[in-house]
Scaffold this motif. Structure first.
Motif, PDB file in Angstrom:
ATOM      1  N   MET A 140       0.842  -1.174   0.000  1.00  9.07           N
ATOM      2  CA  MET A 140       0.000   0.000   0.000  1.00  9.07           C
ATOM      3  C   MET A 140       0.895   1.247   0.000  1.00  9.07           C
ATOM      4  O   MET A 140       1.843   1.354   0.753  1.00  9.07           O
ATOM      5  CB  MET A 140      -0.883  -0.007   1.247  1.00  9.07           C
ATOM      6  CG  MET A 140      -1.616   1.302   1.405  1.00  9.07           C
ATOM      7  SD  MET A 140      -2.347   1.654   3.018  1.00  9.07           S
ATOM      8  CE  MET A 140      -3.197   0.189   3.424  1.00  9.07           C
ATOM      9  N   ALA A 141       0.589   2.172  -0.870  1.00  5.43           N
ATOM     10  CA  ALA A 141       1.362   3.407  -0.970  1.00  5.43           C
ATOM     11  C   ALA A 141       0.687   4.516  -0.172  1.00  5.43           C
ATOM     12  O   ALA A 141      -0.527   4.670  -0.205  1.00  5.43           O
ATOM     13  CB  ALA A 141       1.505   3.832  -2.425  1.00  5.43           C
ATOM     14  N   THR A 142       1.516   5.261   0.552  1.00  7.31           N
ATOM     15  CA  THR A 142       1.062   6.425   1.304  1.00  7.31           C
ATOM     16  C   THR A 142       2.033   7.562   1.010  1.00  7.31           C
ATOM     17  O   THR A 142       3.005   7.384   0.274  1.00  7.31           O
ATOM     18  CB  THR A 142       1.052   6.145   2.820  1.00  7.31           C
ATOM     19  OG1 THR A 142       2.412   5.971   3.258  1.00  7.31           O
ATOM     20  CG2 THR A 142       0.236   4.896   3.156  1.00  7.31           C
ATOM     21  N   ALA A 143       1.804   8.692   1.623  1.00  9.38           N
ATOM     22  CA  ALA A 143       2.726   9.817   1.447  1.00  9.38           C
ATOM     23  C   ALA A 143       4.124   9.479   1.959  1.00  9.38           C
ATOM     24  O   ALA A 143       5.116  10.034   1.512  1.00  9.38           O
ATOM     25  CB  ALA A 143       2.188  11.051   2.168  1.00  9.38           C
ATOM     26  N   GLU A 144       4.193   8.520   2.911  1.00  8.35           N
ATOM     27  CA  GLU A 144       5.481   8.136   3.505  1.00  8.35           C
ATOM     28  C   GLU A 144       6.245   7.128   2.661  1.00  8.35           C
ATOM     29  O   GLU A 144       7.428   6.918   2.870  1.00  8.35           O
ATOM     30  CB  GLU A 144       5.273   7.567   4.912  1.00  8.35           C
ATOM     31  CG  GLU A 144       4.843   8.600   5.944  1.00  8.35           C
ATOM     32  CD  GLU A 144       3.353   8.954   5.812  1.00  8.35           C
ATOM     33  OE1 GLU A 144       2.541   8.045   5.558  1.00  8.35           O
ATOM     34  OE2 GLU A 144       3.035  10.138   5.944  1.00  8.35           O
ATOM     35  N   GLY A 145       5.556   6.412   1.758  1.00 12.86           N
ATOM     36  CA  GLY A 145       6.236   5.411   0.948  1.00 12.86           C
ATOM     37  C   GLY A 145       5.341   4.240   0.618  1.00 12.86           C
ATOM     38  O   GLY A 145       4.111   4.349   0.655  1.00 12.86           O
ATOM     39  N   ILE A 146       5.966   3.106   0.316  1.00 18.38           N
ATOM     40  CA  ILE A 146       5.248   1.890  -0.066  1.00 18.38           C
ATOM     41  C   ILE A 146       5.480   0.838   1.007  1.00 18.38           C
ATOM     42  O   ILE A 146       6.619   0.425   1.248  1.00 18.38           O
ATOM     43  CB  ILE A 146       5.753   1.352  -1.422  1.00 18.38           C
ATOM     44  CG1 ILE A 146       5.527   2.373  -2.529  1.00 18.38           C
ATOM     45  CG2 ILE A 146       5.083   0.023  -1.755  1.00 18.38           C
ATOM     46  CD1 ILE A 146       6.230   2.036  -3.838  1.00 18.38           C
ATOM     47  N   ASP A 147       4.403   0.404   1.648  1.00 13.96           N
ATOM     48  CA  ASP A 147       4.487  -0.699   2.596  1.00 13.96           C
ATOM     49  C   ASP A 147       4.216  -1.963   1.797  1.00 13.96           C
ATOM     50  O   ASP A 147       3.097  -2.183   1.327  1.00 13.96           O
ATOM     51  CB  ASP A 147       3.468  -0.536   3.715  1.00 13.96           C
ATOM     52  CG  ASP A 147       3.580  -1.628   4.772  1.00 13.96           C
ATOM     53  OD1 ASP A 147       4.249  -2.659   4.519  1.00 13.96           O
ATOM     54  OD2 ASP A 147       2.996  -1.463   5.852  1.00 13.96           O
ATOM     55  N   GLY A 148       5.238  -2.782   1.621  1.00 13.60           N
ATOM     56  CA  GLY A 148       5.107  -3.981   0.810  1.00 13.60           C
ATOM     57  C   GLY A 148       4.230  -5.054   1.423  1.00 13.60           C
ATOM     58  O   GLY A 148       3.843  -5.991   0.755  1.00 13.60           O
ATOM     59  N   GLY A 149       3.911  -4.918   2.735  1.00 19.00           N
ATOM     60  CA  GLY A 149       3.139  -5.954   3.399  1.00 19.00           C
ATOM     61  C   GLY A 149       3.930  -7.249   3.508  1.00 19.00           C
ATOM     62  O   GLY A 149       3.379  -8.293   3.826  1.00 19.00           O
ATOM     63  N   ASN A 150       5.218  -7.176   3.242  1.00 18.76           N
ATOM     64  CA  ASN A 150       6.065  -8.368   3.241  1.00 18.76           C
ATOM     65  C   ASN A 150       7.360  -8.149   4.033  1.00 18.76           C
ATOM     66  O   ASN A 150       8.379  -8.765   3.763  1.00 18.76           O
ATOM     67  CB  ASN A 150       6.383  -8.772   1.796  1.00 18.76           C
ATOM     68  CG  ASN A 150       7.102  -7.681   1.006  1.00 18.76           C
ATOM     69  OD1 ASN A 150       7.381  -6.602   1.528  1.00 18.76           O
ATOM     70  ND2 ASN A 150       7.398  -7.956  -0.256  1.00 18.76           N
ATOM     71  N   GLY A 151       7.295  -7.235   4.978  1.00 20.24           N
ATOM     72  CA  GLY A 151       8.465  -6.980   5.820  1.00 20.24           C
ATOM     73  C   GLY A 151       9.404  -5.917   5.303  1.00 20.24           C
ATOM     74  O   GLY A 151      10.499  -5.755   5.848  1.00 20.24           O
ATOM     75  N   VAL A 152       9.000  -5.188   4.261  1.00 23.32           N
ATOM     76  CA  VAL A 152       9.810  -4.069   3.795  1.00 23.32           C
ATOM     77  C   VAL A 152       8.939  -2.838   3.616  1.00 23.32           C
ATOM     78  O   VAL A 152       7.753  -2.934   3.319  1.00 23.32           O
ATOM     79  CB  VAL A 152      10.575  -4.330   2.469  1.00 23.32           C
ATOM     80  CG1 VAL A 152      11.574  -5.438   2.614  1.00 23.32           C
ATOM     81  CG2 VAL A 152       9.643  -4.564   1.321  1.00 23.32           C
ATOM     82  N   LEU A 153       9.550  -1.714   3.827  1.00 25.19           N
ATOM     83  CA  LEU A 153       8.949  -0.413   3.583  1.00 25.19           C
ATOM     84  C   LEU A 153       9.902   0.320   2.649  1.00 25.19           C
ATOM     85  O   LEU A 153      11.117   0.334   2.880  1.00 25.19           O
ATOM     86  CB  LEU A 153       8.783   0.351   4.900  1.00 25.19           C
ATOM     87  CG  LEU A 153       8.291   1.787   4.824  1.00 25.19           C
ATOM     88  CD1 LEU A 153       6.856   1.829   4.303  1.00 25.19           C
ATOM     89  CD2 LEU A 153       8.372   2.437   6.198  1.00 25.19           C
ATOM     90  N   LEU A 154       9.371   0.885   1.584  1.00 24.61           N
ATOM     91  CA  LEU A 154      10.163   1.684   0.658  1.00 24.61           C
ATOM     92  C   LEU A 154       9.775   3.129   0.884  1.00 24.61           C
ATOM     93  O   LEU A 154       8.595   3.475   0.789  1.00 24.61           O
ATOM     94  CB  LEU A 154       9.865   1.279  -0.794  1.00 24.61           C
ATOM     95  CG  LEU A 154       9.897  -0.215  -1.105  1.00 24.61           C
ATOM     96  CD1 LEU A 154       9.558  -0.458  -2.575  1.00 24.61           C
ATOM     97  CD2 LEU A 154      11.228  -0.832  -0.738  1.00 24.61           C
ATOM     98  N   ALA A 208      11.794  14.322  -3.799  1.00 23.05           N
ATOM     99  CA  ALA A 208      11.064  15.031  -4.859  1.00 23.05           C
ATOM    100  C   ALA A 208      10.387  14.053  -5.807  1.00 23.05           C
ATOM    101  O   ALA A 208       9.227  14.233  -6.182  1.00 23.05           O
ATOM    102  CB  ALA A 208      12.016  15.943  -5.629  1.00 23.05           C
ATOM    103  N   ALA A 209      11.094  13.008  -6.198  1.00 26.57           N
ATOM    104  CA  ALA A 209      10.517  12.018  -7.119  1.00 26.57           C
ATOM    105  C   ALA A 209       9.315  11.336  -6.482  1.00 26.57           C
ATOM    106  O   ALA A 209       8.274  11.178  -7.115  1.00 26.57           O
ATOM    107  CB  ALA A 209      11.573  10.992  -7.519  1.00 26.57           C
ATOM    108  N   TRP A 210       9.444  10.942  -5.218  1.00 25.47           N
ATOM    109  CA  TRP A 210       8.323  10.258  -4.562  1.00 25.47           C
ATOM    110  C   TRP A 210       7.109  11.173  -4.465  1.00 25.47           C
ATOM    111  O   TRP A 210       5.978  10.747  -4.716  1.00 25.47           O
ATOM    112  CB  TRP A 210       8.715   9.727  -3.188  1.00 25.47           C
ATOM    113  CG  TRP A 210       7.547   9.078  -2.527  1.00 25.47           C
ATOM    114  CD1 TRP A 210       6.865   9.521  -1.441  1.00 25.47           C
ATOM    115  CD2 TRP A 210       6.875   7.883  -2.946  1.00 25.47           C
ATOM    116  NE1 TRP A 210       5.823   8.679  -1.148  1.00 25.47           N
ATOM    117  CE2 TRP A 210       5.799   7.653  -2.061  1.00 25.47           C
ATOM    118  CE3 TRP A 210       7.063   6.977  -3.989  1.00 25.47           C
ATOM    119  CZ2 TRP A 210       4.935   6.571  -2.186  1.00 25.47           C
ATOM    120  CZ3 TRP A 210       6.204   5.895  -4.112  1.00 25.47           C
ATOM    121  CH2 TRP A 210       5.161   5.705  -3.218  1.00 25.47           C
ATOM    122  N   SER A 211       7.309  12.428  -4.135  1.00 22.25           N
ATOM    123  CA  SER A 211       6.174  13.342  -3.976  1.00 22.25           C
ATOM    124  C   SER A 211       5.415  13.533  -5.291  1.00 22.25           C
ATOM    125  O   SER A 211       4.231  13.862  -5.280  1.00 22.25           O
ATOM    126  CB  SER A 211       6.632  14.694  -3.428  1.00 22.25           C
ATOM    127  OG  SER A 211       7.368  15.401  -4.404  1.00 22.25           O
TER     128      SER A 211
END
Length: 192
Positions: free
Chosen positions: A1-15, A62-65
Motif C-alpha cells: 500500500m502506498a502512502t505519502a510516507e512510501g510503499i508498505d510492501g506488506g512483506n516486511g519491507v517499507l520503501l 522530490a521524485a516520490w512526492s
C-alpha cells in the motif's frame, strides 16, 4: 500500500524517500566493491562523500512526492530509520511506453535476508497497479556474472527473457572497464 510516507510492501519491507540520516549507510553501499562491480555502470559517478549525496537525497523525496522515477530507501517497518538498501526505477524508453527499468542494492550487512526480492515485489506491485503508477511493463537486467541478482529477479516473479550481448560497461576489480552481457528479466503481471 502506498502512502505519502512510501510503499508498505506488506512483506516486511517499507520503501520510503531518503532522508539525511540515510547518507552514511547509503554511501557505504555505493562504495561496496560488489555493488560497484555489478550495479554501477562505469559512466556513473559514485559520490565521494556524504556531502556529494545531497542531490540524491533531495531527488529521492522530490521524485516520490510526484510519483516520478527515482530511488527509494529499503527499510524494515519496525526500524524505518535504518537504511538497508535502495531500489529505483526509471523510464525504459520514455513515459509513453509505460515501461520501467528497475535497479536495487542491499547494504553488505543486510544481505542474505531476502530484502532485494521483497523490495522488488513491493515496487513492482505499485508500478503495475492501476491505483499505483499503472505501468504496462517492468523490467530489469543484470550482469550474467551476477547469479545472485538472477535468483532475486526469478524469485520476485520476473521471467528471464534473454541476453543482451556486450550491453553494460562495468568496472572490474582492477579498475578496468569491460562490457558485460546482461540477462534481461521482465513482467507485465504484479507479483503475488
Amino acid at each position: 500500500m502506498a502512502t505519502a510516507e512510501g510503499i508498505d510492501g506488506g512483506n516486511g519491507v517499507l520503501l520510503r524517500p531518503a532522508v539525511a540520516g540515510d547518507a552514511v549507510r547509503w554511501l557505504e553501499l555505493l562504495h561496496d566493491p560488489d555493488h560497484r562491480r555489478y550495479a554501477s555502470p562505469a559512466f556513473v559517478e559514485v559520490p565521494a562523500d556524504v556531502d556529494a549525496l545531497a542531490e540524491r537525497l533531495a531527488g529521492s523525496a522530490a521524485a516520490w512526492s510526484e510519483s516520478a522515477p527515482g530511488t527509494l530507501v529499503v527499510v524494515a517497518p519496525e526500524t524505518p530509520e535504518v537504511f538497508l538498501g535502495d531500489i529505483g526505477w526509471r523510464w525504459s524508453t520514455g513515459e509513453r511506453l509505460a515501461a520501467a527499468d528497475l535497479g536495487y542494492g542491499v547494504h553488505p550487512d543486510a544481505r542474505g535476508r531476502g530484502l532485494a526480492r521483497r523490495a522488488l515485489v513491493a515496487l513492482t506491485r505499485w508500478l503495475l497497479a492501476p491505483d499505483g503508477r499503472g505501468l504496462a511493463r517492468v523490467q530489469l537486467d543484470h550482469s550474467t556474472e551476477n547469479p545472485a541478482s538472477c535468483r532475486v529477479a526469478l524469485a520476485a516473479g520476473f521471467e528471464r527473457e534473454g541476453i543482451r550481448r556486450g550491453y553494460l560497461p562495468l568496472r572490474d576489480p582492477d579498475g578496468s572497464v569491460r562490457r558485460h552481457d546482461v540477462c534481461l528479466h521482465g513482467t507485465v503481471t504484479p507479483p503475488p
